[in-house]
Design a protein around this motif. Sequence first.
Motif, PDB file in Angstrom:
ATOM      1  N   THR A   1      -7.049  17.292  15.827  1.00 43.55           N
ATOM      2  CA  THR A   1      -6.298  16.042  15.652  1.00 43.55           C
ATOM      3  C   THR A   1      -4.784  16.205  15.699  1.00 43.55           C
ATOM      4  OG1 THR A   1      -6.319  16.282  13.244  1.00 43.55           O
ATOM      5  CG2 THR A   1      -8.150  15.056  14.238  1.00 43.55           C
ATOM      6  N   ASN A   2      -4.286  17.340  16.158  1.00 44.69           N
ATOM      7  CA  ASN A   2      -2.848  17.552  16.139  1.00 44.69           C
ATOM      8  C   ASN A   2      -2.163  16.809  17.289  1.00 44.69           C
ATOM      9  OD1 ASN A   2      -0.287  19.115  16.967  1.00 44.69           O
ATOM     10  ND2 ASN A   2      -0.657  19.680  14.844  1.00 44.69           N
ATOM     11  N   MET A   3      -1.326  15.847  16.946  1.00 44.72           N
ATOM     12  CA  MET A   3      -0.679  14.993  17.935  1.00 44.72           C
ATOM     13  C   MET A   3       0.163  15.792  18.933  1.00 44.72           C
ATOM     14  SD  MET A   3       1.615  11.568  17.379  1.00 44.72           S
ATOM     15  CE  MET A   3       0.314  10.704  16.542  1.00 44.72           C
ATOM     16  N   LEU A   4       0.916  16.777  18.450  1.00 41.35           N
ATOM     17  CA  LEU A   4       1.744  17.584  19.347  1.00 41.35           C
ATOM     18  C   LEU A   4       0.892  18.390  20.315  1.00 41.35           C
ATOM     19  CD1 LEU A   4       4.497  18.956  16.936  1.00 41.35           C
ATOM     20  CD2 LEU A   4       4.761  17.257  18.754  1.00 41.35           C
ATOM     21  N   MET A   5      -0.210  18.929  19.844  1.00 45.80           N
ATOM     22  CA  MET A   5      -1.056  19.734  20.725  1.00 45.80           C
ATOM     23  C   MET A   5      -1.738  18.873  21.774  1.00 45.80           C
ATOM     24  SD  MET A   5      -2.352  22.643  18.113  1.00 45.80           S
ATOM     25  CE  MET A   5      -3.291  23.486  19.352  1.00 45.80           C
ATOM     26  N   TRP A   6      -2.090  17.641  21.418  1.00 41.23           N
ATOM     27  CA  TRP A   6      -2.616  16.716  22.422  1.00 41.23           C
ATOM     28  C   TRP A   6      -1.552  16.485  23.502  1.00 41.23           C
ATOM     29  CZ3 TRP A   6      -7.255  14.908  23.639  1.00 41.23           C
ATOM     30  CH2 TRP A   6      -8.280  14.971  22.690  1.00 41.23           C
ATOM     31  N   ALA A   7      -0.312  16.353  23.083  1.00 46.45           N
ATOM     32  CA  ALA A   7       0.762  16.104  24.054  1.00 46.45           C
ATOM     33  C   ALA A   7       1.020  17.324  24.931  1.00 46.45           C
ATOM     34  CB  ALA A   7       2.038  15.700  23.311  1.00 46.45           C
ATOM     35  N   TYR A   8       1.079  18.507  24.349  1.00 45.43           N
ATOM     36  CA  TYR A   8       1.435  19.719  25.090  1.00 45.43           C
ATOM     37  C   TYR A   8       0.294  20.297  25.911  1.00 45.43           C
ATOM     38  CZ  TYR A   8       5.525  19.904  21.995  1.00 45.43           C
ATOM     39  OH  TYR A   8       6.671  19.622  21.308  1.00 45.43           O
ATOM     40  N   TYR A   9      -0.899  20.355  25.339  1.00 44.93           N
ATOM     41  CA  TYR A   9      -1.995  21.109  25.955  1.00 44.93           C
ATOM     42  C   TYR A   9      -3.111  20.243  26.530  1.00 44.93           C
ATOM     43  CZ  TYR A   9       0.295  24.720  23.187  1.00 44.93           C
ATOM     44  OH  TYR A   9       1.225  25.563  22.625  1.00 44.93           O
ATOM     45  N   ALA A  10      -3.085  18.946  26.302  1.00 42.93           N
ATOM     46  CA  ALA A  10      -4.154  18.060  26.782  1.00 42.93           C
ATOM     47  C   ALA A  10      -3.572  16.914  27.600  1.00 42.93           C
ATOM     48  CB  ALA A  10      -4.990  17.552  25.613  1.00 42.93           C
ATOM     49  N   ASP A  11      -2.667  17.254  28.506  1.00 44.74           N
ATOM     50  CA  ASP A  11      -2.099  16.276  29.450  1.00 44.74           C
ATOM     51  C   ASP A  11      -1.603  15.001  28.778  1.00 44.74           C
ATOM     52  OD1 ASP A  11      -2.532  17.950  31.618  1.00 44.74           O
ATOM     53  OD2 ASP A  11      -4.399  16.983  32.235  1.00 44.74           O
ATOM     54  N   SER A  12      -0.820  15.159  27.737  1.00 36.86           N
ATOM     55  CA  SER A  12      -0.240  14.000  27.031  1.00 36.86           C
ATOM     56  C   SER A  12      -1.296  12.982  26.626  1.00 36.86           C
ATOM     57  CB  SER A  12       0.834  13.344  27.891  1.00 36.86           C
ATOM     58  OG  SER A  12       1.900  14.246  28.098  1.00 36.86           O
ATOM     59  N   HIS A  13      -2.341  13.468  25.986  1.00 35.33           N
ATOM     60  CA  HIS A  13      -3.433  12.653  25.441  1.00 35.33           C
ATOM     61  C   HIS A  13      -4.398  12.137  26.505  1.00 35.33           C
ATOM     62  CE1 HIS A  13      -1.612  12.484  21.369  1.00 35.33           C
ATOM     63  NE2 HIS A  13      -0.499  12.592  22.055  1.00 35.33           N
ATOM     64  N   ALA A  14      -4.282  12.599  27.753  1.00 34.60           N
ATOM     65  CA  ALA A  14      -5.193  12.177  28.819  1.00 34.60           C
ATOM     66  C   ALA A  14      -6.302  13.207  29.049  1.00 34.60           C
ATOM     67  CB  ALA A  14      -4.422  11.946  30.118  1.00 34.60           C
ATOM     68  N   GLY A  15      -6.267  14.314  28.326  1.00 30.27           N
ATOM     69  CA  GLY A  15      -7.266  15.362  28.480  1.00 30.27           C
ATOM     70  C   GLY A  15      -8.343  15.271  27.423  1.00 30.27           C
TER      71      GLY A  15
ATOM     72  N   SER B   1      -5.789  18.166  34.678  1.00 29.28           N
ATOM     73  CA  SER B   1      -5.070  18.233  35.944  1.00 29.28           C
ATOM     74  C   SER B   1      -5.732  19.234  36.893  1.00 29.28           C
ATOM     75  CB  SER B   1      -3.603  18.581  35.716  1.00 29.28           C
ATOM     76  OG  SER B   1      -3.489  19.775  34.979  1.00 29.28           O
ATOM     77  N   ASN B   2      -6.421  20.224  36.359  1.00 30.08           N
ATOM     78  CA  ASN B   2      -7.220  21.122  37.175  1.00 30.08           C
ATOM     79  C   ASN B   2      -8.659  21.004  36.682  1.00 30.08           C
ATOM     80  OD1 ASN B   2      -8.463  23.199  38.566  1.00 30.08           O
ATOM     81  ND2 ASN B   2      -6.593  24.422  38.592  1.00 30.08           N
ATOM     82  N   LEU B   3      -9.374  20.062  37.266  1.00 27.48           N
ATOM     83  CA  LEU B   3     -10.718  19.707  36.805  1.00 27.48           C
ATOM     84  C   LEU B   3     -11.695  20.886  36.899  1.00 27.48           C
ATOM     85  CD1 LEU B   3     -12.207  17.355  35.590  1.00 27.48           C
ATOM     86  CD2 LEU B   3     -12.788  16.591  37.893  1.00 27.48           C
ATOM     87  N   GLN B   4     -11.457  21.790  37.825  1.00 26.11           N
ATOM     88  CA  GLN B   4     -12.327  22.955  37.988  1.00 26.11           C
ATOM     89  C   GLN B   4     -12.425  23.745  36.684  1.00 26.11           C
ATOM     90  OE1 GLN B   4     -10.982  25.628  41.056  1.00 26.11           O
ATOM     91  NE2 GLN B   4     -11.986  27.371  40.111  1.00 26.11           N
ATOM     92  N   TYR B   5     -11.299  23.950  36.000  1.00 29.78           N
ATOM     93  CA  TYR B   5     -11.310  24.722  34.762  1.00 29.78           C
ATOM     94  C   TYR B   5     -11.990  23.960  33.630  1.00 29.78           C
ATOM     95  CZ  TYR B   5      -8.040  27.717  37.245  1.00 29.78           C
ATOM     96  OH  TYR B   5      -7.453  28.539  38.166  1.00 29.78           O
ATOM     97  N   ALA B   6     -11.797  22.651  33.616  1.00 34.39           N
ATOM     98  CA  ALA B   6     -12.448  21.826  32.603  1.00 34.39           C
ATOM     99  C   ALA B   6     -13.966  21.881  32.766  1.00 34.39           C
ATOM    100  CB  ALA B   6     -11.949  20.389  32.699  1.00 34.39           C
ATOM    101  N   LEU B   7     -14.432  21.745  34.012  1.00 35.65           N
ATOM    102  CA  LEU B   7     -15.872  21.786  34.271  1.00 35.65           C
ATOM    103  C   LEU B   7     -16.458  23.166  33.979  1.00 35.65           C
ATOM    104  CD1 LEU B   7     -16.014  19.650  37.526  1.00 35.65           C
ATOM    105  CD2 LEU B   7     -16.840  19.002  35.248  1.00 35.65           C
ATOM    106  N   ASP B   8     -15.689  24.218  34.239  1.00 38.43           N
ATOM    107  CA  ASP B   8     -16.162  25.573  33.971  1.00 38.43           C
ATOM    108  C   ASP B   8     -16.516  25.756  32.499  1.00 38.43           C
ATOM    109  OD1 ASP B   8     -16.580  28.371  34.927  1.00 38.43           O
ATOM    110  OD2 ASP B   8     -14.994  28.762  33.461  1.00 38.43           O
ATOM    111  N   ILE B   9     -15.711  25.187  31.628  1.00 37.49           N
ATOM    112  CA  ILE B   9     -15.982  25.287  30.191  1.00 37.49           C
ATOM    113  C   ILE B   9     -17.321  24.634  29.858  1.00 37.49           C
ATOM    114  CG2 ILE B   9     -15.250  24.550  27.887  1.00 37.49           C
ATOM    115  CD1 ILE B   9     -12.336  24.643  28.965  1.00 37.49           C
ATOM    116  N   LEU B  10     -17.517  23.412  30.344  1.00 33.99           N
ATOM    117  CA  LEU B  10     -18.701  22.636  29.986  1.00 33.99           C
ATOM    118  C   LEU B  10     -19.974  23.148  30.642  1.00 33.99           C
ATOM    119  CD1 LEU B  10     -17.075  19.094  30.226  1.00 33.99           C
ATOM    120  CD2 LEU B  10     -17.537  20.420  28.145  1.00 33.99           C
ATOM    121  N   VAL B  11     -19.877  23.600  31.875  1.00 34.88           N
ATOM    122  CA  VAL B  11     -21.063  24.041  32.613  1.00 34.88           C
ATOM    123  C   VAL B  11     -21.420  25.484  32.290  1.00 34.88           C
ATOM    124  CG1 VAL B  11     -21.983  24.500  34.929  1.00 34.88           C
ATOM    125  CG2 VAL B  11     -20.681  22.396  34.498  1.00 34.88           C
TER     126      VAL B  11
END
Length: 195
Positions: free
Chosen positions: A71-85, A9-19
Amino acid sequence: MLYKYRGVSNLQYALDILVNKRLHASPYKSLNDPMEGQYTYDAGTLEDWQIDQLFGRKNDYRLVSLSKTPTNMLMWAYYADSHAGFVVGVDVVDPRADIEPVRYVKDLGLERGHFDEAKRILTKKFRMWRHEQEHRVFVSRASFVKVEIRELIFGIGTNLELKALLTTVAKKFNPRITVRTISKEELDASRSSPA
């Protein structure tokens, strides 16, 4: 290798990690559990100056929360935009960093006599969180922790165009990275495995 769950949802932070190959380190009060940094003690066992000292030491630290599992299903839901991250698999390479596993306990009683009581407090969480299999990366007064990016795992709901963009960026800045999408089978298996 440890894993950071991340939304887009905040792509800037995602890109910061990778770059920039770094993870943001936060004060403990910024973390999502309202019990972070809390502890109990018997009346009369701590003097005011000791409480102040513990408070100050806890505030000196900045933390990054990572997991042993991607692989934690709950963590994907809570911390990765409901599996979209996505989840990033990293090795912490920052010489200033100290990595400690979180201990999941029944109570938050202060354990006296440890070299760093503040860190001991900050690595203790209630048992209800044990599914996170968390490790904490500690740095003193630094805003970021340097990492080597080893794996990029997309959620089952990640947008295809976003996957393509992040894959291109990740491979440009991390040529040896492994990129994949989490499978439903991996998520299903994580529901039945003990933490």
